[in-house]
Design a protein around this motif. Structure first.
Motif, mmCIF file in Angstrom:
data_model
loop_
_atom_site.group_PDB
_atom_site.id
_atom_site.type_symbol
_atom_site.label_atom_id
_atom_site.label_comp_id
_atom_site.label_asym_id
_atom_site.label_seq_id
_atom_site.Cartn_x
_atom_site.Cartn_y
_atom_site.Cartn_z
ATOM 1 N N LYS A 149 9.186 4.692 34.803
ATOM 2 C CA LYS A 149 9.655 5.680 33.950
ATOM 3 C C LYS A 149 9.173 7.021 34.508
ATOM 4 O O LYS A 149 10.085 7.963 34.101
ATOM 5 N N PRO A 150 8.151 7.171 35.147
ATOM 6 C CA PRO A 150 7.914 8.590 35.551
ATOM 7 C C PRO A 150 8.819 9.319 36.598
ATOM 8 O O PRO A 150 9.063 10.616 36.445
ATOM 9 N N LEU A 151 9.839 8.486 36.922
ATOM 10 C CA LEU A 151 10.815 8.946 37.818
ATOM 11 C C LEU A 151 12.239 8.987 37.158
ATOM 12 O O LEU A 151 13.145 9.498 37.737
ATOM 13 N N ALA A 152 12.311 8.709 36.081
ATOM 14 C CA ALA A 152 13.593 8.821 35.340
ATOM 15 C C ALA A 152 14.031 10.127 35.080
ATOM 16 O O ALA A 152 13.213 11.084 34.887
ATOM 17 N N ASP A 153 15.233 10.403 35.545
ATOM 18 C CA ASP A 153 16.106 11.489 35.555
ATOM 19 C C ASP A 153 16.171 11.978 33.993
ATOM 20 O O ASP A 153 16.694 11.789 33.138
ATOM 21 N N LEU A 154 15.878 13.382 33.949
ATOM 22 C CA LEU A 154 16.143 14.376 32.871
ATOM 23 C C LEU A 154 16.435 15.495 33.331
ATOM 24 O O LEU A 154 15.821 16.545 33.783
ATOM 25 N N GLY A 155 17.808 15.592 33.049
ATOM 26 C CA GLY A 155 18.632 16.736 33.608
ATOM 27 C C GLY A 155 18.224 17.384 34.902
ATOM 28 O O GLY A 155 18.138 18.498 35.307
ATOM 29 N N GLY A 156 18.218 16.345 36.027
ATOM 30 C CA GLY A 156 18.139 16.649 37.280
ATOM 31 C C GLY A 156 16.784 16.637 38.012
ATOM 32 O O GLY A 156 16.474 16.941 39.002
ATOM 33 N N LYS A 157 15.830 16.367 37.069
ATOM 34 C CA LYS A 157 14.390 16.396 37.563
ATOM 35 C C LYS A 157 13.771 15.173 36.873
ATOM 36 O O LYS A 157 14.053 14.712 35.916
ATOM 37 N N PRO A 158 12.737 14.549 37.692
ATOM 38 C CA PRO A 158 12.006 13.230 37.192
ATOM 39 C C PRO A 158 11.191 13.607 35.956
ATOM 40 O O PRO A 158 10.877 14.881 35.800
ATOM 41 N N MET A 159 11.050 12.754 35.268
ATOM 42 C CA MET A 159 10.230 13.061 33.960
ATOM 43 C C MET A 159 8.965 13.381 34.288
ATOM 44 O O MET A 159 8.307 14.345 33.456
ATOM 45 N N ILE A 160 8.211 12.966 35.405
ATOM 46 C CA ILE A 160 7.101 13.694 35.590
ATOM 47 C C ILE A 160 6.798 14.904 35.841
ATOM 48 O O ILE A 160 5.859 15.672 35.709
ATOM 49 N N VAL A 161 7.884 15.396 36.707
ATOM 50 C CA VAL A 161 8.242 16.877 36.907
ATOM 51 C C VAL A 161 8.230 17.654 35.556
ATOM 52 O O VAL A 161 7.670 18.867 35.435
ATOM 53 N N ARG A 162 9.248 17.189 34.536
ATOM 54 C CA ARG A 162 9.351 17.962 33.229
ATOM 55 C C ARG A 162 7.943 17.758 32.528
ATOM 56 O O ARG A 162 7.658 18.972 31.975
ATOM 57 N N VAL A 163 7.050 16.689 32.730
ATOM 58 C CA VAL A 163 5.867 16.996 31.943
ATOM 59 C C VAL A 163 4.910 17.927 32.493
ATOM 60 O O VAL A 163 4.360 18.774 32.021
ATOM 61 N N ALA A 164 4.793 18.019 33.886
ATOM 62 C CA ALA A 164 4.089 19.047 34.534
ATOM 63 C C ALA A 164 4.469 20.353 34.212
ATOM 64 O O ALA A 164 3.796 21.477 34.070
ATOM 65 N N GLU A 165 5.905 20.807 34.087
ATOM 66 C CA GLU A 165 6.487 22.051 33.859
ATOM 67 C C GLU A 165 6.255 22.485 32.304
ATOM 68 O O GLU A 165 5.728 23.574 32.252
ATOM 69 N N GLY A 203 1.855 11.086 30.904
ATOM 70 C CA GLY A 203 3.029 11.354 31.730
ATOM 71 C C GLY A 203 4.320 11.179 31.159
ATOM 72 O O GLY A 203 5.388 11.190 32.012
ATOM 73 N N ASP A 204 4.394 10.435 30.240
ATOM 74 C CA ASP A 204 5.619 10.308 29.327
ATOM 75 C C ASP A 204 5.819 11.262 28.235
ATOM 76 O O ASP A 204 6.627 10.874 27.251
ATOM 77 N N GLU A 205 5.288 12.340 28.179
ATOM 78 C CA GLU A 205 5.349 13.265 27.008
ATOM 79 C C GLU A 205 6.221 14.834 27.561
ATOM 80 O O GLU A 205 5.306 15.850 27.485
ATOM 81 N N PRO A 206 7.470 14.568 27.764
ATOM 82 C CA PRO A 206 8.117 15.746 28.528
ATOM 83 C C PRO A 206 8.432 17.006 27.328
ATOM 84 O O PRO A 206 8.970 18.014 27.786
ATOM 85 N N LEU A 207 8.142 16.585 25.979
ATOM 86 C CA LEU A 207 8.423 17.628 25.056
ATOM 87 C C LEU A 207 7.155 17.999 24.441
ATOM 88 O O LEU A 207 7.297 18.509 23.297
ATOM 89 N N ILE A 208 5.919 17.621 24.895
ATOM 90 C CA ILE A 208 4.663 17.969 24.266
ATOM 91 C C ILE A 208 4.539 19.450 23.912
ATOM 92 O O ILE A 208 5.126 20.467 24.612
ATOM 93 N N ARG A 224 17.314 9.521 23.975
ATOM 94 C CA ARG A 224 16.967 10.402 22.861
ATOM 95 C C ARG A 224 16.276 12.071 23.746
ATOM 96 O O ARG A 224 17.023 13.022 23.270
ATOM 97 N N VAL A 225 15.558 11.688 24.550
ATOM 98 C CA VAL A 225 15.005 13.017 24.949
ATOM 99 C C VAL A 225 16.007 13.283 25.954
ATOM 100 O O VAL A 225 15.976 14.624 26.194
ATOM 101 N N ARG A 226 16.742 12.694 26.611
ATOM 102 C CA ARG A 226 17.663 13.207 27.552
ATOM 103 C C ARG A 226 18.761 14.463 26.836
ATOM 104 O O ARG A 226 19.061 15.381 27.583
ATOM 105 N N ALA A 227 18.869 14.299 25.638
ATOM 106 C CA ALA A 227 19.524 15.240 24.833
ATOM 107 C C ALA A 227 18.949 16.617 24.941
ATOM 108 O O ALA A 227 19.697 17.899 24.876
ATOM 109 N N HIS A 228 17.662 16.526 25.304
ATOM 110 C CA HIS A 228 16.972 18.077 25.443
ATOM 111 C C HIS A 228 16.927 18.697 26.910
ATOM 112 O O HIS A 228 16.622 19.707 26.982
ATOM 113 N N PHE A 229 17.507 17.920 27.596
ATOM 114 C CA PHE A 229 17.872 18.150 29.028
ATOM 115 C C PHE A 229 19.045 18.131 29.736
ATOM 116 O O PHE A 229 19.357 17.207 30.490
ATOM 117 N N PRO A 230 20.147 18.810 29.008
ATOM 118 C CA PRO A 230 21.403 18.787 29.643
ATOM 119 C C PRO A 230 21.585 19.110 31.006
ATOM 120 O O PRO A 230 21.113 19.957 31.517
#
Length: 249
Positions: A19-35, A99-104, A243-249
């Motif tokens: 899960k932490p490495l799942a792709d969200l718009g070209g970046k791993p989810m864990i990176v999106r959470v950190a951003e 680490g699974d809260e990229p939209l927090i 569903r979350v991927r829709a926020h990271f086209p």
């Protein structure tokens, strides 16, 4: 207030492998959470992980990360190890962001951190519930507060129980009744974070399967920031991920 965000991230996941490495718009989810955490005003953001692949992914994107023991029983134990490795002072404020809260909402991190003080070693967040299905859903954790905004109890049950109204009907929430849903975000004073893993597991924690009840059982206060809006849900399943991927086209 200065605070550090530590994001625990395990590679293993029953419902969503890697899960932490799942792709969200070209970046791993864990990176999106950190951003996302970087928007909170935190002084430092560090990923605490048990796997070299997550460590490498963070390093490729300029995110600080620390490799921890793999046998920690909880994310709290994992972030405590990293806080020790960082040599944070006793009064440092540490926010535990899953680490699974990229939209927090980043404001929640700062709001929970601001509640920490000499008499408040731990803080979290909550929001009012307005749907009857959520109020009776055991997967939706509820919290009741005292007059100072500190947690009295967390439960999977419907608390407080509207005795008279629910005796008549449970098809809708009664007027003026809005139970609080707990948001799984925590802030700690570092000395308490370091002591926490050694606290005896409480009977209430075992019954409800809610780790935060250990803190109340041992007599430590948990301050609660109440926000009006429900936060965006995290990622637990493949359906959540799409569903979350829709926020990271």
């Amino acid at each position: 207030m200065s605070f550090t965000v530590i994001i625990p991230a395990r590679l293993a996941s029953t419902r969503l492998p890697n899960k932490p490495l799942a792709d969200l718009g070209g970046k791993p989810m864990i990176v999106r959470v950190a951003e996302r955490a970087a928007l909170s005003g935190a002084a430092r953001i560090v990923v605490a992980t048990d796997h070299a692949s997550i460590l490498a992914a963070c390093e490729r994107h300029g995110i600080a990360a620390c490799l921890t023991r793999a046998d920690h029983p909880s994310g709290t134990d994992r972030i405590a190890e990293v806080a020790r490795a960082m040599d944070l002072p006793a009064d440092a404020v540490v926010v535990n962001l899953q680490g699974d809260e990229p939209l927090i909402d980043p404001a929640l991190l700062a709001a929970s951190a601001a509640l920490i003080g000499a008499q408040v070693p731990m803080a979290t967040c909550a929001h009012p519930l307005h749907e009857v299905a959520d109020a009776f859903n055991p997967n939706v954790v509820k919290v009741v507060l005292d007059r100072a905004g500190r947690a009295l109890y967390f439960s999977r049950a419907t608390i407080p129980w509207a005795r008279d109204a629910f005796a008549q009907s449970r098809d809708a929430l009664p007027a003026g009744y809005a139970p609080l849903r707990h948001i799984g975000l925590y802030a700690y004073r570092n000395d308490f974070l370091q002591a926490y893993p050694a606290l005896q597991v409480s009977p209430l924690e075992s019954i409800e399967a809610l780790e935060q009840l250990r803190v109340l059982w041992h007599g430590h206060p948990i301050a609660v920031h109440v926000t009006d809006a429900a936060p965006a849900p995290g990622v637990d399943t493949p359906e959540d991920l799409e569903r979350v991927r829709a926020h990271f086209p």
